[in-house]
Design an enzyme around this catalytic site. Structure first.
Site, PDB file in Angstrom:
ATOM      1  CD  GLN A 150     -22.138  32.679 -25.311  1.00 61.59           C
ATOM      2  OE1 GLN A 150     -22.359  32.822 -24.126  1.00 61.59           O
ATOM      3  NE2 GLN A 150     -22.923  31.976 -26.114  1.00 61.59           N
ATOM      4  CB  CYS A 174     -24.251  26.946 -26.963  1.00 63.10           C
ATOM      5  SG  CYS A 174     -23.047  28.277 -26.853  1.00 63.10           S
ATOM      6  CG  LEU A 175     -27.829  32.177 -26.430  1.00 63.71           C
ATOM      7  CD1 LEU A 175     -27.733  33.466 -25.619  1.00 63.71           C
ATOM      8  CD2 LEU A 175     -29.196  32.061 -27.090  1.00 63.71           C
ATOM      9  CG  HIS A 205     -22.947  26.399 -21.282  1.00 63.01           C
ATOM     10  ND1 HIS A 205     -23.472  25.495 -22.173  1.00 63.01           N
ATOM     11  CD2 HIS A 205     -22.706  27.529 -22.006  1.00 63.01           C
ATOM     12  CE1 HIS A 205     -23.533  26.057 -23.379  1.00 63.01           C
ATOM     13  NE2 HIS A 205     -23.078  27.298 -23.303  1.00 63.01           N
ATOM     14  CD  GLU A 206     -23.104  30.884 -20.263  1.00 67.01           C
ATOM     15  OE1 GLU A 206     -22.313  31.377 -21.082  1.00 67.01           O
ATOM     16  OE2 GLU A 206     -24.169  30.314 -20.601  1.00 67.01           O
ATOM     17  CG  HIS A 263     -19.057  30.125 -23.644  1.00 65.28           C
ATOM     18  ND1 HIS A 263     -18.893  29.858 -24.982  1.00 65.28           N
ATOM     19  CD2 HIS A 263     -20.355  29.841 -23.377  1.00 65.28           C
ATOM     20  CE1 HIS A 263     -20.046  29.439 -25.502  1.00 65.28           C
ATOM     21  NE2 HIS A 263     -20.951  29.417 -24.543  1.00 65.28           N
ATOM     22  N   GLY A 296     -27.902  32.260 -19.911  1.00 65.77           N
ATOM     23  CA  GLY A 296     -26.526  32.563 -19.551  1.00 65.77           C
ATOM     24  C   GLY A 296     -25.799  33.122 -20.756  1.00 65.77           C
TER      25      GLY A 296
END
Ligand code: NI
Length: 157
Positions: free
Chosen positions: A51, A90-91, A132-133, A136, A46
């Protein structure tokens, strides 16, 4: 543009509330394409536009199931139920993991890359990634509501 650099903490774009998309333009479609490529290159499941430094309400998810890649513009969780705790990464927060309590089932409504309204009903991992996304997009990061935290940066020499 293709694959774009992923913004990491503590970059402040990750803390901003992303702005709603008002029109689906060619550049927005290109952004969605780049987000998909960036997610794949990073082996993520995701990615949210902040990001890659773009403060707009756009996410892409792909957990490798038969639904494939899903892009959502202005996604909103309209219903959630259940609760389940799992570790998440998380990236934008490399090598750190939070134990997160998430709804098991969600119904998310948004627009697809063609500007059509779509409803996504998801359970388990897909539901978790969507939550999660969408966090963000609201400037919310894992450590804001993690129940436990693991930092693996120290364990490598
Ligand atoms: Ni993340």
């Amino acid at each position: 543009m293709g694959v774009r650099p992923i913004v990491k903490v503590p970059h402040d774009v990750l803390r901003r509330r992303a702005l709603p998309v008002r029109r689906i333009t060619a550049s927005l479609v290109a952004l969605i394409g780049d987000m998909g490529e960036t997610m794949v290159a990073a082996r993520g499941i995701g990615l949210a536009a902040p990001q890659i430094g773009v403060s707009k309400r756009v996410i892409v998810v792909d957990i490798g199931d038969e639904r494939g890649r899903i892009a959502l513009v202005n996604p909103v969780i309209v219903h959630r139920s259940g609760s389940e705790q799992e570790w998440e990464g998380c990236l934008s927060i490399p090598e750190q993991y939070g134990l997160m309590d998430r709804a098991v089932d969600v119904h998310v409504r948004g627009l697809n890359a063609q500007g059509q309204a779509i409803d996504v009903h998801a359970s388990g991992l897909l539901a978790r990634v969507l939550q999660h996304e969408i966090d963000h997009l609201n400037g919310v990061l894992l450590f804001d509501h993690a129940l436990d935290w693991e930092d693996q940066r120290d364990s490598k020499e």
